[in-house]
Design a protein around this motif. Structure first.
Motif: not given
Length: 907
Positions: A52-57, A712-718, A723-724, A744-747
């Protein structure tokens, strides 16, 4: 096309083998390598989430140069970047000499990377100013081994855990810092109910929870304890006089010292019962093979070398070394700190465990490299290196794969040094570390899953690391960057031998040169090769030419790598911590690790589920100390001393005695408005190892006066979106005296932002916050306002799903709301509670318990699967629970035996 590649975990020094699955050049999953001797397929929470850390963001993907300090870095071509770097270094060296430049590198590099950095500094440039963050980690263990046993060579292995009769854990919390080693300790207790476990730690840690005897000594009193144990052993005739006479020297001198360390005196020095000191000594000497496991609690001390020596001497006095189940075993902090030590990656070392201070060793390395000489002048160790940047003695520094603007003590001084430097190069995977803000030139390096070479773990086991995917963007391997730079610099300095010094076209050529340098040394690996490591798997050193296997244990014959073949007793006396509590700063601050985070969180900090245990820095205090300061759980406090101040939330800590506090070391400016625990820690260092006292300082705690909270809690798409949003949250830090931001979170990943002010927040600031998190406008919005109490709350839904919530002035529902959003269980009635909470949350949201933390599987998931007919094999196949470290297996089996009607869906 899918493929699975053997590699290692890039976190702690256990050195777990991993199998990386990649498809189409992208890492898709990771699992423990069942054939790797270090872990036999097990992984901890951090290792299990590596994919899960292998992305490029947040990756650094292109070289970048700042036109001026404080300005944004601009992308440049590799040739331009390295030409600029080599010209700046050459100019400084020509004007001020080779000691005006320095290199600060990392225990997370490959051994081959380490080797060429060492050769660049000491062989090409002619400076010994090359040090590593291993100075903060293992240098006292190195010095302790060398003073007593003659060489930096841990004599034990992981198999000794299975065969020990007593295990002494001192200054270490393997349950958190080395979880796979701890699983092995748990297994050993099951297999041998007579096994005794002693834990020495000022705090009752997770490891101490399984101890037969916990010794909560005063910080810094380790030597007194070990001397007291030796006093008891001598007095009760529990020492091995034959072993001492035949294989050691200096015992009489140390015996004369410990004669003064009676149990009663040591009890006073350590703050523990005299009877426990006697019991620990008797168990160590009589319960069978004695194994000691130790780490930063001993190392990170102004007398860390003698802490190590005092413990090692217990083994020498009892003959508990060189045999199965016995020996002093330092647990390495970083994945390849050992490899760095092997190639001379510290300012006082040279290749193959040679010492810089030894003229013969310098001559041997000079001959190996084909240069006239290796400079004799000692290099700057880490703390002094950054002091020299501040004073101007060192003008330029090249930093690779580490984050000194978060990890070193006395952060104000370190950052002043970075700010004062004429030229700072950062060779790094990640673009957003604290140190990146100080870099003039940023160079993208390959990261986990992309790198290749070798690493050495705590038990001297060398593993061949293979790349699973190509480099990200324009990233290059660390060794390639160094070799290219060295060639350019050498030509600018008219160094005639530069092409001969750096001829490498492959990483294997570097390994072969390092291998040749070890011939006849204590770590002789002339019998190893890439081919052998790939065919036969990881191997322990020494592994000389002609050997068929490495050596699991050292010193079985009682011969040590000293001038006369004898181990040495070192005269060691109790020493206090560098700073003592007083009326102004009456509390001890201890720092340490969290289970799910690593160092400054540059990698673990991008995995939402790794924040599910704690997503903000929490200061733990004894309840009595809290009551004395009129503090309650959850209050924001000022934590301060003579070096600085940070604001953190406080919580009662059940494992602490009065006068002691504890704070995780991971938090820095990326996740909080402040430099974290290391801003408060002093820079006193051990005189032998130069390792700083990172484990202890003195502080005071007071109410912050920040009465108006914000969340503030903000849901993110991915993850990329998260990270943005996290970066946007950080842009608000300067608006608040206290602010933190984390995932925070799971799925569904969430960004959680917390802040607080002394006065009610003006409407303009709330509008800025809403705009930052995309919560502006009335569409889909529910608003609650109480002007009298200065409470202002807002929730925004988008396309039928809650996008985010802002709570200002009162945040009672934060933790409940965070879980509800993470679980996707928030309907309109529950949202009304979140905005105008009652005394307790609605009962319809059951508390969640994560059973398998490695795979992030909750109890309700397991119960549902079992109700549907799943057995253990099916649970492991579908949910992956119980397939990583194995620590959750008892809970899984317990849930498997529950009656179906106990599950609400089956009732």
């Amino acid at each position: 096309m899918s493929q699975e590649v053997k590699s290692t975990c890039c976190y702690c020094g256990v050195g777990c083998g991993v199998l990386i699955r990649a498809e189409g050049g992208v890492i898709t999953s990771v699992r423990g390598d069942p054939e790797h001797p270090a872990n036999l397929g097990r992984l901890c929470t951090k290792g299990a989430s590596l994919h899960l850390t292998a992305g490029t963001a947040n990756r650094l993907v292109h070289p970048a140069l700042r036109p001026a300090r404080g300005e944004p870095a601009q992308g440049v071509a590799w040739d331009d970047a390295l030409e600029h770097a080599s010209e700046r270094f050459a100019q400084i060296i020509r004007t001020h000499g080779p000691d005006a430049v320095a290199f600060y590198i990392s225990g997370q590099l490959m051994t081959e990377d380490y080797y060429v950095f060492n050769k660049l500094a000491k062989g090409l440039i002619g400076t010994n100013n090359v040090d590593t963050n291993s100075r903060l980690c293992m240098s006292s263990a190195v010095a302790g081994y060398k003073q007593t046993l003659g060489a930096d060579a841990p004599p034990s292995c992981y198999d000794d855990i299975d065969q020990a009769g007593v295990i002494l854990i001192a200054g270490a919390n393997p349950a958190i810092a080395h979880p796979i080693v701890f699983r092995r300790i748990e297994d050993a207790r099951v297999a041998n109910p007579d096994l005794k476990v002693i834990v020495v730690d000022p705090r009752r840690t997770e490891s101490a929870a399984i101890a037969d005897l916990h010794l909560p000594i005063k910080p810094g009193s380790d030597i007194a304890l070990f001397n007291g144990m030796l006093h008891v052993m001598i007095g009760e005739g529990l020492i091995d006089e034959t072993y001492i006479a035949e294989h050691t020297e200096g015992f009489a001198e140390q015996a004369a010292i410990v004669a003064e360390y009676t149990p009663m005196r040591v009890a006073e020095l350590c703050g523990i019962p005299a009877s426990d000191i006697v019991r620990a000594a008797r168990w160590f000497a009589t319960r069978g093979p004695a194994l000691s496991l130790y780490c930063q609690g001993l190392n990170q001390s102004a007398h860390g070398t003698h802490n190590n020596a005092a413990l090692i001497q217990l083994h020498l006095a009892c003959g508990q070394i060189g045999k199965a189940g016995a020996g002093p075993f330092s647990l390495t902090g970083q994945p390849n700190a050992m490899g760095g030590r092997e190639v001379g990656g510290l300012a006082n070392l040279l290749s193959a465990h040679r010492d810089l201070a030894n003229p013969q060793h310098r001559a041997e390395v000079a001959a190996l490299w084909g240069i006239p000489e290796v400079p004799a002048k000692p290099g700057k160790a880490a703390v002094d290196l950054f002091k020299a940047l501040a004073s101007g003695e060192i003008k330029a520094v090249w930093i690779a794969c580490t984050n000194p603007a978060q990890s070193l003590p006395h952060q104000a001084a370190v950052r002043a040094g970075l700010a004062n430097a004429e030229f700072v190069v950062l060779q790094e995977c990640f673009a957003d570390t604290d140190t990146a803000a100080y870099a003039d030139l940023l160079l993208p390096a390959t990261g986990w899953g992309e790198k290749h070479g070798t690493v050495t773990n705590s038990e001297r086991r060398i593993t061949r690391v293979q790349a699973a995917v190509p480099p990200t963007g324009e990233a290059r391997h660390d060794w390639q960057i160094v070799v290219d730079f060295a060639r350019r610099l050498g030509r600018k300095l008219d160094h005639a031998a530069v092409d001969r010094l750096f001829p490498y076209a492959s990483v294997e050529e570097i390994f072969n040169e390092h291998r040749a340098s070890t011939a006849g040394r204590d770590l002789d690996i002339t019998g190893l090769s890439y081919a052998l490591l790939e065919q036969q798997g990881p191997q322990q050193w020494p592994f000389p030419q002609g050997a068929t296997a490495g050596r699991a244990r050292l010193y079985a014959d009682g011969r040590f790598p000293t001038a006369n073949g004898r181990a040495r007793f070192v005269s060691v006396q109790h020493q206090a911590t560098a700073e003592q509590a007083d009326k102004t700063y009456p509390l001890s601050l201890l720092s340490g690790r969290m289970r799910d985070q690593w160092h400054g969180m540059s990698r673990t900090g991008i995995v939402p589920r790794l924040f599910n245990l704690e997503d903000e820095p929490l200061l733990q205090m004894h309840p009595c100390d809290m009551r004395h300061r009129q503090l309650e759980d959850g209050d924001l406090v000022r934590l301060f001393n003579r070096r600085g101040e940070i604001v953190v939330r406080v919580a009662a800590g059940s494992g602490l005695v009065r006068g002691r506090t504890w704070l995780p070391m991971h938090w820095g400016n990326r996740f909080m408005n402040g430099a974290g625990a290391n801003a408060l820690l002093g820079d006193a260092v051990d005189p032998w190892s130069q390792q700083p006292e990172l484990k202890h300082t003195t502080v005071e705690v007071a109410k912050s006066g920040l009465e108006y909270p914000l969340a503030v809690i903000r849901r993110c798409t991915d993850l990329d979106d998260a990270l943005r949003q996290l970066e946007l949250a950080r842009s608000l830090f300067d608006e608040f005296p206290y602010a933190t931001a984390s995932l925070y979170g799971r799925a569904s990943p969430l960004v959680v932002f917390r802040a607080a002010t002394a006065a009610p927040m003006p409407a303009a600031l709330l509008q800025t916050i809403d705009a930052t998190f995309g919560l502006t406008g009335d569409t889909g919005a529910i608003v609650f306002s109480d002007a009298r109490r200065h409470i202002a709350k807002k929730a925004v839904a988008l396309d039928g799903q809650l996008l985010g919530v802002r709570l200002a002035g009162e945040t009672q529902a934060l933790n409940w709301l965070r879980q509800a959003m993470a679980e996707g269980e928030l309907d309109a009635s529950l949202l009304r509670f979140a905005l105008a909470p009652t005394a307790a949350p609605p009962a319809s949201l059951a508390p969640r318990q994560i059973v398998c933390k490695c795979a992030d599987v909750s109890d309700d998931q397991i119960i549902s699967a079992v109700a549907g007919g799943a057995d253990l094999a099916a649970l492991q196949d579908t949910l992956k629970c119980g397939t990583f470290c194995g620590g959750c297996m008892p809970d899984i089996k317990r849930l498997l035996t529950r009656q179906p009607q106990q599950h609400p869906e089956a009732a």
